[in-house]
Write a protein that holds these residues in place. Structure first.
Motif, PDB file in Angstrom:
ATOM      1  N   PRO A  74       0.580  -1.201   0.082  1.00  0.00           N
ATOM      2  CA  PRO A  74       0.019  -0.104  -0.041  1.00  0.00           C
ATOM      3  C   PRO A  74       0.798   1.445   0.053  1.00  0.00           C
ATOM      4  CG  PRO A  74      -0.041  -1.043   2.188  1.00  0.00           C
ATOM      5  CD  PRO A  74       0.466  -2.216   1.128  1.00  0.00           C
ATOM      6  N   LEU A  75       2.046   1.279   0.613  1.00  0.00           N
ATOM      7  CA  LEU A  75       2.869   2.241   0.586  1.00  0.00           C
ATOM      8  C   LEU A  75       4.207   2.268  -0.466  1.00  0.00           C
ATOM      9  CD1 LEU A  75       3.103   3.113   4.523  1.00  0.00           C
ATOM     10  CD2 LEU A  75       1.692   4.127   2.559  1.00  0.00           C
ATOM     11  N   GLY A  76       3.957   1.324  -1.322  1.00  0.00           N
ATOM     12  CA  GLY A  76       5.083   1.075  -2.237  1.00  0.00           C
ATOM     13  C   GLY A  76       5.322   2.523  -3.117  1.00  0.00           C
ATOM     14  N   PHE A  77       4.466   3.262  -3.341  1.00  0.00           N
ATOM     15  CA  PHE A  77       4.622   4.532  -4.315  1.00  0.00           C
ATOM     16  C   PHE A  77       5.631   5.592  -3.891  1.00  0.00           C
ATOM     17  CE2 PHE A  77       1.137   5.347  -1.152  1.00  0.00           C
ATOM     18  CZ  PHE A  77       1.373   6.661  -0.946  1.00  0.00           C
ATOM     19  N   LEU A  78       5.815   5.579  -2.101  1.00  0.00           N
ATOM     20  CA  LEU A  78       6.677   6.324  -1.666  1.00  0.00           C
ATOM     21  C   LEU A  78       8.065   6.024  -1.916  1.00  0.00           C
ATOM     22  CD1 LEU A  78       5.086   6.444   2.214  1.00  0.00           C
ATOM     23  CD2 LEU A  78       5.231   8.196   0.020  1.00  0.00           C
ATOM     24  N   GLY A  79       8.394   4.864  -2.489  1.00  0.00           N
ATOM     25  CA  GLY A  79       9.711   4.319  -2.927  1.00  0.00           C
ATOM     26  C   GLY A  79      10.851   4.364  -1.659  1.00  0.00           C
ATOM     27  N   LEU A  80      10.345   3.845  -0.451  1.00  0.00           N
ATOM     28  CA  LEU A  80      10.991   3.962   0.659  1.00  0.00           C
ATOM     29  C   LEU A  80      11.936   2.753   0.855  1.00  0.00           C
ATOM     30  CD1 LEU A  80       8.939   5.683   3.420  1.00  0.00           C
ATOM     31  CD2 LEU A  80      10.924   6.385   2.610  1.00  0.00           C
ATOM     32  N   LEU A  81      11.530   1.482   0.313  1.00  0.00           N
ATOM     33  CA  LEU A  81      12.158   0.381   0.490  1.00  0.00           C
ATOM     34  C   LEU A  81      13.561   0.448  -0.126  1.00  0.00           C
ATOM     35  CD1 LEU A  81      11.511  -2.718   1.626  1.00  0.00           C
ATOM     36  CD2 LEU A  81      11.082  -3.283  -0.954  1.00  0.00           C
ATOM     37  N   TYR A  82      14.506  -0.290   0.800  1.00  0.00           N
ATOM     38  CA  TYR A  82      15.726  -0.190   0.511  1.00  0.00           C
ATOM     39  C   TYR A  82      16.503   1.206   0.493  1.00  0.00           C
ATOM     40  CZ  TYR A  82      14.545  -4.678  -1.675  1.00  0.00           C
ATOM     41  OH  TYR A  82      14.173  -5.864  -1.951  1.00  0.00           O
ATOM     42  N   THR A  83      15.949   2.107   1.271  1.00  0.00           N
ATOM     43  CA  THR A  83      16.433   3.213   1.699  1.00  0.00           C
ATOM     44  C   THR A  83      16.784   3.418   3.240  1.00  0.00           C
ATOM     45  OG1 THR A  83      14.640   4.336   2.213  1.00  0.00           O
ATOM     46  CG2 THR A  83      15.075   4.217  -0.057  1.00  0.00           C
ATOM     47  N   PRO A  84      17.755   4.356   3.723  1.00  0.00           N
ATOM     48  CA  PRO A  84      18.001   4.609   4.979  1.00  0.00           C
ATOM     49  C   PRO A  84      16.795   5.057   5.753  1.00  0.00           C
ATOM     50  CG  PRO A  84      19.753   5.701   3.572  1.00  0.00           C
ATOM     51  CD  PRO A  84      18.633   5.340   2.784  1.00  0.00           C
ATOM     52  N   TYR A  85      15.871   5.588   5.139  1.00  0.00           N
ATOM     53  CA  TYR A  85      14.619   6.255   5.647  1.00  0.00           C
ATOM     54  C   TYR A  85      13.838   5.053   6.062  1.00  0.00           C
ATOM     55  CZ  TYR A  85      16.664  10.154   3.409  1.00  0.00           C
ATOM     56  OH  TYR A  85      17.621  10.908   2.958  1.00  0.00           O
ATOM     57  N   ALA A  86      13.477   3.910   5.336  1.00  0.00           N
ATOM     58  CA  ALA A  86      12.730   2.931   5.672  1.00  0.00           C
ATOM     59  C   ALA A  86      13.363   2.359   7.164  1.00  0.00           C
ATOM     60  CB  ALA A  86      13.163   1.706   4.704  1.00  0.00           C
ATOM     61  N   ILE A  87      14.537   2.323   7.339  1.00  0.00           N
ATOM     62  CA  ILE A  87      15.186   1.881   8.634  1.00  0.00           C
ATOM     63  C   ILE A  87      15.118   2.685   9.527  1.00  0.00           C
ATOM     64  CG2 ILE A  87      17.231   0.752   9.724  1.00  0.00           C
ATOM     65  CD1 ILE A  87      18.663   0.487   6.971  1.00  0.00           C
ATOM     66  N   ILE A  88      15.184   4.226   9.188  1.00  0.00           N
ATOM     67  CA  ILE A  88      14.835   5.277  10.418  1.00  0.00           C
ATOM     68  C   ILE A  88      13.360   4.773  10.751  1.00  0.00           C
ATOM     69  CG2 ILE A  88      14.661   7.719  10.718  1.00  0.00           C
ATOM     70  CD1 ILE A  88      16.829   8.075   8.779  1.00  0.00           C
TER      71      ILE A  88
END
Lengths: 215, 304
Positions: A74-88
Motif C-alpha cells: 500500500p505504501l510502495g509508491f513512496l519508494g522507501l524500500l531499500y533506503t536508510p529512511y525505511a530503517i529510520i
C-alpha cells in the motif's frame, strides 16, 4: 576483511540512522508519555501494553514494514524500500514503547513527588510542571540512551527493509551478520566491539551533557 | 522558577538544531546518492558472501560508469519472493525447482545459466555410514538414514528453504525417505557456515556447497569434517541469473547489460579465475560450451 575501507562510513551511517530514529521517535513518544502521566485511566491499559512491546521481535516490525513499503504494498509508491529512511522509520517505531514506557514511569514519579511538593509550596500548575520536567530529565536522558542502544543494535529491520546494500543501507549489525555468513568471524567480532564502544560512549556523553547542564 | 524556564528554552533550541541538521544531512545524502542509476539485485547469500558479485560488478562498472548495483543478499527463496513482489530487478539464484515455479508464475523474464559448481556431502572422517563408498548420492543418503536410525550418526539440515536445503530435500524425496522429525535429523534454520560449524561440533553429516566448505576448511574452523562424497551430475549446483518481468526503464537496460557481461566472454573468464590462486581450485566453473548439458541437468533438477 574487504569491509576495512568502508568501516568508518558504516559507523557514521549507523550513528545517523539510529540517532535520527530516536529523535523522530521522541517527537511522539514524549508527548505520549506526558499524556499517559496525566490520564490515569488510559495509562492503566496502555502502559502494560507498552511495557510488553519493548521486546517485540525486530524482524516482525521489519517484515510488516517490508510488506507496506514493497512495490506491491500500500505504501510502495513512496519508494522507501531499500533506503536508510525505511530503517529510520522502523527503528523509530521499535523504540517508541521503550521511550514512552520509561519516560512515563519517570514522569509519574517526579510529578507525584516534586510536582506536588511545588504545588504545596505555592507554585502555579505551570511552574510545578517545569519542576517535574527538570527533575525528570535525567531519567528521560537515560531512556534516550537506552533507545539509541536498542536502535543501533537491532538487525531485523535493517535487513528486511534496508537490504544491507553496500555503501547505502549497510549498518553495523547487518555488516556483522554478513561477516559471519562469510566466515570472517574475527572482523565480525571487531565490528561488534566497535558497536559496543559507540553505544557505551554515547551513553556516557549523554550523562556528561546532563551534568554540564545541571552544573 | 526562572532558571528551569531559561534552561528549557536552551533545550528546545538544541533539539531544533539537531532536527534541522539531521534533515539537511538527509537531503544532501539522498541528493548525492540518487544521481546514479541503481539496479536492485536480489542474490543468494552464498554467492554474495564469496565476493564474486562485487568483483563482477566492479569490472562492469569500470567500463560503464553511472550505474550502481544494489546487492540484497538473502536466501534463494527470499530473493525470488522479493522479485515476485517487484522489489528486485535482477536475481542471482541456485534453486532450479523454485526458479521453475516463479518462471511459471510469470515473475521472471529471460534467464541464463552463468556458472556452476558442486555440492558435497561432508561428515566426520570416521564415516560411520560409509558414505565414501556410496554408489550414488541416493545410496549415500540411504546409508546415512539407516545408520541414523541405529543412533550412530547425525545429519544436519539447513532447514531454511535455501538452494542447498531445497536440493537436500529433493535427494531425500528421490531416495523415498522422509527424515523430518527423526531424532538424528537436526534442522539449524541458518546459513551454510553456521550449519557446517554445528556439523563439525556434533561430528555429523551435512550437504554443503563447495565454496563455503573450502573457506571454512582453509580457516581451520571445521577440523573434524571432510568431503566424503560428490559427483558431477546429481550434485551439480547451477547458478542462474534472471531479469524480473516487472522491472523497466533504465534500471532494466542496465540489468540486461550486466547480464550480458556476466554470461559473455569477459565475465566468464573472470568467474573461472575467481580466487583460484587462494584455494588452488575453482570456486565457480564457467559455462564454457557446456550449456546444453547444464540445461538438461537444470530441467531434471527443476522437476525436483
Amino acid at each position: 576483511m574487504f569491509l576495512m575501507e568502508t568501516i568508518p562510513l558504516i559507523i557514521l551511517r549507523t550513528l545517523w540512522i539510529s540517532g535520527t530514529a530516536v529523535v523522530l521517535s521522541l517527537l511522539w513518544s514524549l508527548p505520549l508519555a506526558y499524556l499517559l502521566s496525566r490520564k490515569h485511566g488510559l495509562a492503566k491499559i496502555m502502559v502494560p501494553v507498552f511495557d510488553a512491546l519493548i521486546g517485540v521481535p525486530t524482524v516482525l516490525i521489519g517484515l510488516v514494514l517490508y510488506m507496506l513499503f514493497s512495490s506491491r504494498g500500500p505504501l510502495g509508491f513512496l519508494g522507501l524500500l531499500y533506503t536508510p529512511y525505511a530503517i529510520i522509520i522502523g527503528e523509530a517505531i521499535l523504540v517508541t514503547p521503550l521511550i514512552t514506557s520509561t519516560t512515563y514511569h519517570v514522569l509519574n514519579n517526579v510529578i507525584s513527588t516534586y510536582g506536588e511538593l511545588a504545588l504545596t509550596l505555592g507554585a502555579t500548575d505551570k511552574q510545578a510542571m517545569m519542576v517535574a520536567l527538570r527533575e525528570g530529565l535525567p531519567g528521560v536522558l537515560a531512556s534516550i540512551a537506552m533507545a539509541f542502544s536498542r536502535a543501533s543494535g537491532e538487525l531485523g529491520i535493517a535487513l528486511m527493509v534496508g537490504g544491507n546494500i553496500k555503501g547505502y543501507t549497510r549498518v553495523m549489525t547487518t555488516a556483522i551478520a554478513l561477516e559471519v555468513s562469510r566466515g570472517e568471524f574475527e572482523s565480525a567480532i571487531m565490528l561488534g566491539v566497535v558497536l559496543v564502544v559507540i553505544v557505551v560512549s554515547t551513553s556516557i556523553a549523554i550523562r556528561f551533557l546532563q551534568r554540564k547542564v545541571y552544573g | 522558577m526562572a532558571v528551569p524556564g531559561v534552561y528549557m528554552n536552551k533545550i528546545i533550541v538544541a533539539v531544533l538544531t539537531v532536527i534541522i541538521a539531521v534533515v539537511l544531512a538527509s537531503v544532501l545524502y539522498v541528493g548525492y546518492y540518487s544521481r546514479e542509476i541503481h539496479v536492485r539485485v536480489a542474490t543468494t547469500t552464498s554467492l554474495y558472501a564469496t565476493g564474486l558479485l562485487d568483483y563482477l560488478a566492479e569490472a562492469f562498472e569500470e567500463k560503464r560508469s553511472g550505474v550502481v548495483f544494489d546487492f540484497i543478499p538473502v536466501g534463494s527463496g527470499e530473493a525470488l519472493r522479493r522479485a515476485a513482489n517487484g522489489d528486485a530487478c535482477m536475481v542471482f539464484v541456485h534453486a532450479p525447482s523454485l526458479e521453475k515455479k516463479y518462471i511459471e508464475q510469470g515473475v521472471l523474464d529471460e534467464g541464463h545459466i552463468f556458472a556452476y559448481n558442486y555440492f558435497v556431502i561432508v561428515g566426520p572422517s570416521s564415516d560411520p555410514a560409509n558414505v565414501s563408498r556410496a554408489s550414488s548420492v541416493i545410496d549415500a543418503f540411504k546409508r546415512i538414514y539407516r545408520v541414523g536410525e541405529e543412533g550412530k550418526a547425525l545429519f544436519i539440515s539447513r532447514g531454511d528453504n535455501s538452494g542447498t536445503h531445497v536440493r537436500e530435500l529433493s535427494i531425500w524425496a528421490r531416495a523415498g525417505l522422509n527424515p523430518r522429525g527423526r531424532s538424528w535429523y537436526l534442522e539449524t534454520g541458518s546459513g551454510m557456515g553456521e550449519t557446517l560449524l554445528v556439523a563439525n561440533e556434533k561430528k555429523a553429516y551435512t550437504l554443503s556447497d563447495i565454496g563455503t566448505y573450502l573457506k571454512y576448511k582453509k580457516d581451520g574452523r571445521i577440523p573434524y569434517l571432510t568431503i566424503l562424497y560428490t559427483n558431477d551430475s546429481e550434485l551439480i549446483n547451477i547458478y542462474s541469473v534472471y531479469i524480473v518481468k516487472s522491472c523497466s526503464g533504465s534500471e532494466r537496460k542496465m540489468a540486461e547489460e550486466f547480464m550480458k557481461f556476466v554470461i559473455g566472454e569477459v565475465g566468464q573468464k573472470l568467474i573461472s579465475e575467481y580466487k583460484v590462486k587462494e584455494y588452488g581450485v575453482r570456486l565457480f566453473n564457467p559455462v564454457n560450451g557446456r550449456l546444453e548439458l547444464l540445461r538438461s541437468l537444470w530441467v531434471k533438477l527443476s522437476e525436483g
